[in-house]
Structures are given as structure tokens and as C-alpha cells.
Design an enzyme around this catalytic site. Structure first.
Site, PDB file in Angstrom:
ATOM      1  N   GLU A  99      13.612   1.530   2.339  1.00  0.00           N
ATOM      2  CA  GLU A  99      12.353   0.962   1.843  1.00  0.00           C
ATOM      3  C   GLU A  99      12.401  -0.561   1.963  1.00  0.00           C
ATOM      4  O   GLU A  99      13.470  -1.167   1.940  1.00  0.00           O
ATOM      5  CB  GLU A  99      12.163   1.423   0.382  1.00  0.00           C
ATOM      6  CG  GLU A  99      10.984   0.863  -0.361  1.00  0.00           C
ATOM      7  CD  GLU A  99       9.623   1.234   0.216  1.00  0.00           C
ATOM      8  OE1 GLU A  99       9.397   0.975   1.408  1.00  0.00           O
ATOM      9  OE2 GLU A  99       8.771   1.751  -0.539  1.00  0.00           O
ATOM     10  N   ASP A 103       8.629  -2.411  -6.055  1.00  0.00           N
ATOM     11  CA  ASP A 103       7.861  -3.326  -6.911  1.00  0.00           C
ATOM     12  C   ASP A 103       7.616  -2.610  -8.241  1.00  0.00           C
ATOM     13  O   ASP A 103       8.501  -2.565  -9.099  1.00  0.00           O
ATOM     14  CB  ASP A 103       6.585  -3.661  -6.141  1.00  0.00           C
ATOM     15  CG  ASP A 103       5.717  -4.712  -6.794  1.00  0.00           C
ATOM     16  OD1 ASP A 103       6.168  -5.361  -7.736  1.00  0.00           O
ATOM     17  OD2 ASP A 103       4.568  -4.879  -6.361  1.00  0.00           O
ATOM     18  N   LYS A 131      11.944  -6.013  -6.947  1.00  0.00           N
ATOM     19  CA  LYS A 131      11.202  -6.889  -7.867  1.00  0.00           C
ATOM     20  C   LYS A 131      11.232  -6.249  -9.246  1.00  0.00           C
ATOM     21  O   LYS A 131      10.256  -5.636  -9.683  1.00  0.00           O
ATOM     22  CB  LYS A 131       9.735  -6.939  -7.417  1.00  0.00           C
ATOM     23  CG  LYS A 131       9.292  -8.190  -6.731  1.00  0.00           C
ATOM     24  CD  LYS A 131       7.780  -8.166  -6.594  1.00  0.00           C
ATOM     25  CE  LYS A 131       7.348  -8.605  -5.243  1.00  0.00           C
ATOM     26  NZ  LYS A 131       5.897  -8.456  -5.034  1.00  0.00           N
ATOM     27  N   ASP A 159       3.533  -7.278   5.190  1.00  0.00           N
ATOM     28  CA  ASP A 159       2.246  -7.843   5.609  1.00  0.00           C
ATOM     29  C   ASP A 159       1.428  -8.357   4.444  1.00  0.00           C
ATOM     30  O   ASP A 159       1.676  -8.036   3.277  1.00  0.00           O
ATOM     31  CB  ASP A 159       1.424  -6.768   6.323  1.00  0.00           C
ATOM     32  CG  ASP A 159       0.842  -5.758   5.333  1.00  0.00           C
ATOM     33  OD1 ASP A 159       1.613  -5.245   4.492  1.00  0.00           O
ATOM     34  OD2 ASP A 159      -0.365  -5.507   5.374  1.00  0.00           O
ATOM     35  N   ARG A 165       3.608  -9.661   9.574  1.00  0.00           N
ATOM     36  CA  ARG A 165       4.752  -8.749   9.697  1.00  0.00           C
ATOM     37  C   ARG A 165       5.775  -9.268  10.700  1.00  0.00           C
ATOM     38  O   ARG A 165       6.956  -8.952  10.617  1.00  0.00           O
ATOM     39  CB  ARG A 165       4.300  -7.371  10.210  1.00  0.00           C
ATOM     40  CG  ARG A 165       3.542  -6.548   9.213  1.00  0.00           C
ATOM     41  CD  ARG A 165       3.446  -5.111   9.728  1.00  0.00           C
ATOM     42  NE  ARG A 165       2.357  -4.387   9.109  1.00  0.00           N
ATOM     43  CZ  ARG A 165       2.419  -3.823   7.899  1.00  0.00           C
ATOM     44  NH1 ARG A 165       3.518  -3.893   7.188  1.00  0.00           N
ATOM     45  NH2 ARG A 165       1.386  -3.182   7.409  1.00  0.00           N
TER      46      ARG A 165
HETATM   47  P1  5GP Z   1       5.278  -0.206  -5.583  1.00  0.00           P
HETATM   48  O1  5GP Z   1       4.702   1.173  -5.544  1.00  0.00           O
HETATM   49  O2  5GP Z   1       6.765  -0.236  -5.869  1.00  0.00           O
HETATM   50  O3  5GP Z   1       4.513  -1.096  -6.531  1.00  0.00           O
HETATM   51  O4  5GP Z   1       5.021  -0.878  -4.175  1.00  0.00           O
HETATM   52  C1  5GP Z   1       5.604  -0.381  -3.062  1.00  0.00           C
HETATM   53  C2  5GP Z   1       5.058  -0.950  -1.799  1.00  0.00           C
HETATM   54  O5  5GP Z   1       4.163  -2.027  -1.989  1.00  0.00           O
HETATM   55  C3  5GP Z   1       6.192  -1.516  -0.977  1.00  0.00           C
HETATM   56  O6  5GP Z   1       6.775  -0.526  -0.202  1.00  0.00           O
HETATM   57  C4  5GP Z   1       5.500  -2.560  -0.146  1.00  0.00           C
HETATM   58  O7  5GP Z   1       5.001  -1.963   1.023  1.00  0.00           O
HETATM   59  C5  5GP Z   1       4.379  -3.013  -1.027  1.00  0.00           C
HETATM   60  N1  5GP Z   1       4.759  -4.271  -1.662  1.00  0.00           N
HETATM   61  C6  5GP Z   1       5.310  -4.469  -2.876  1.00  0.00           C
HETATM   62  N2  5GP Z   1       5.523  -5.772  -3.115  1.00  0.00           N
HETATM   63  C7  5GP Z   1       5.087  -6.414  -2.007  1.00  0.00           C
HETATM   64  C8  5GP Z   1       5.067  -7.793  -1.614  1.00  0.00           C
HETATM   65  O8  5GP Z   1       5.468  -8.711  -2.324  1.00  0.00           O
HETATM   66  N3  5GP Z   1       4.564  -8.050  -0.372  1.00  0.00           N
HETATM   67  C9  5GP Z   1       4.115  -7.080   0.461  1.00  0.00           C
HETATM   68  N4  5GP Z   1       3.659  -7.469   1.639  1.00  0.00           N
HETATM   69  N5  5GP Z   1       4.132  -5.782   0.133  1.00  0.00           N
HETATM   70  C10 5GP Z   1       4.615  -5.460  -1.095  1.00  0.00           C
END
Ligand code: 5GP
Length: 178
Positions: A99, A103, A131, A159, A165
Site C-alpha cells: 500500500e 491514513d 499517517k 496523486d 504521480r
Molecule cells: P484511508 O482509507 O487510509 O484514509 O486512505 C487510503 C488511501 O487514501 C491511500 O491508499 C491513498 O491512496 C489515499 N491517501 C491517503 N493519504 C493521502 C495523501 O496524503 N495523499 C494522497 N495523494 N493520497 C492519500
């Protein structure tokens, strides 16, 4: 997200390469004789996966899955679905998910649950960036790269509305001005 912004370098090419070499050493130690199935989560992980496997000198298989997550916005909706399915059989395989960023954890929690139902022999997670300050569900990252601050990141596969990207480093997006 503001229309006026600056990109500030957060992780250089050298830092990313060093982290990948360290992750690859750990993964090689654990998977060398297990013919693992590495599953890249599209689209964000494609560059990381490509660089990671260049450092793995043992037999392995690669597949990809694509999940809906961010769309054009910068907040996770919490609603996740598979939009591009795997081609490989997961049952009985040693599966390592690759992955880009964990986040809130909602996307990866969904994916791990989805894969677990397919009865892999083992299931682990490698993520380039973590994060933790934004986590909404607990996630164990077996092979973590970097811990990053609560900022929106682009580059190295990540992105912003499909842009950036192709940058070889990782940048934080800073709002510029009022
Ligand atoms: P989550 O479900 O953990 O909140 O987010 C997962 C997805 O969100 C990650 O796989 C990624 O594609 C996108 N994402 C999370 N944080 C960021 C960020 O800071 N920048 C970008 N471009 N995508 C993020």
C-alpha cells in the site's frame, strides 16, 4: 484544497531508496522460500511496488487490486469498494499487500478483511507511509516505511486529482496565502 499552493519536499529520492532497501531486506528474510503473492493497491502503490520488487531476488508473484477511495477530494469517504479485481487465487497463498499510505485506515481495513475471507495461508501489510494521527480504525503495518505528518502528500505514485504521480520524490502540499 486551495487553488494556490506550494509543493514542499518531504521525502527525497535517497530517503525513499534507503527505506525500500530496508523493507526489502526484511521481506526477503521472511518470504524468500514462500513464493509470496504481492498485491499492489492501485493506483498509488505502483511506483513503490516496482521499486520494492527490484530489490527482491527470489520468486514471487505480483497482482493488483483497485479500490475506490479518495476520488478527487482529499478526505476518505469511508465507503470502499473493489473497482478492479484480482486475477490470482488467494487461497493458500502467502499474501503481502503493498500500500502507498495508511491514513484513516478505512481502505486497508476493508481490503484486509476482503482478502482474509479468501483464506490466504498468511496475510501481511507493507505500507510506504503511515499517517497515524488520522487513524479511525486500528491497522497493523507489518512492514512500515515512513511515519508522515497529517498533511496531504503527492508524488512517487501519489496523486492530487490524478496529477503529480510522476514526481520521483514525495511532497507535502502547502496552502499558499489566505
Ligand atoms: P484511508 O482509507 O487510509 O484514509 O486512505 C487510503 C488511501 O487514501 C491511500 O491508499 C491513498 O491512496 C489515499 N491517501 C491517503 N493519504 C493521502 C495523501 O496524503 N495523499 C494522497 N495523494 N493520497 C492519500
Amino acid at each position: 484544497m486551495t487553488s494556490s499552493f506550494k509543493l514542499r519536499i518531504l521525502l527525497t529520492r535517497q530517503e525513499i531508496e534507503a527505506a525500500i532497501r530496508k523493507l526489502a531486506a526484511e521481506i526477503s528474510h521472511d518470504y524468500r522460500d514462500r513464493y509470496p503473492l504481492l498485491i499492489g493497491v492501485l493506483k498509488g502503490s505502483f511506483m513503490f511496488l516496482a521499486d520494492l520488487i527490484r530489490n527482491l531476488d527470489f520468486p514471487l508473484e505480483v497482482d493488483f487490486i483497485r479500490l475506490s477511495s479518495y476520488g478527487g477530494a482529499t478526505e476518505s469517504s469511508g465507503k470502499v469498494r473493489v473497482v478492479h479485481h484480482l486475477c490470482s487465487e488467494v487461497a493458500g497463498r502467502d499474501v503481502l499487500v503493498i500500500e502507498d499510505i495508511v491514513d484513516t485506515g478505512l481502505t486497508i481495513a476493508f481490503l484486509l478483511d476482503y482478502l482474509r475471507k479468501k483464506k490466504p495461508a498468511s496475510l501481511r501489510l507493507c505500507a510506504l507511509a503511515d499517517k497515524p494521527s488520522r487513524r479511525r480504525v486500528p491497522v497493523v503495518i507489518d512492514y512500515p516505511g515512513f511515519t508522515v505528518p497529517d498533511q496531504f502528500l503527492v508524488g512517487y505514485g501519489l496523486d492530487w486529482d490524478e496529477r503529480f504521480r510522476n514526481l520521483p520524490e514525495i511532497y507535502a502540499v502547502d496552502a499558499d496565502g489566505p
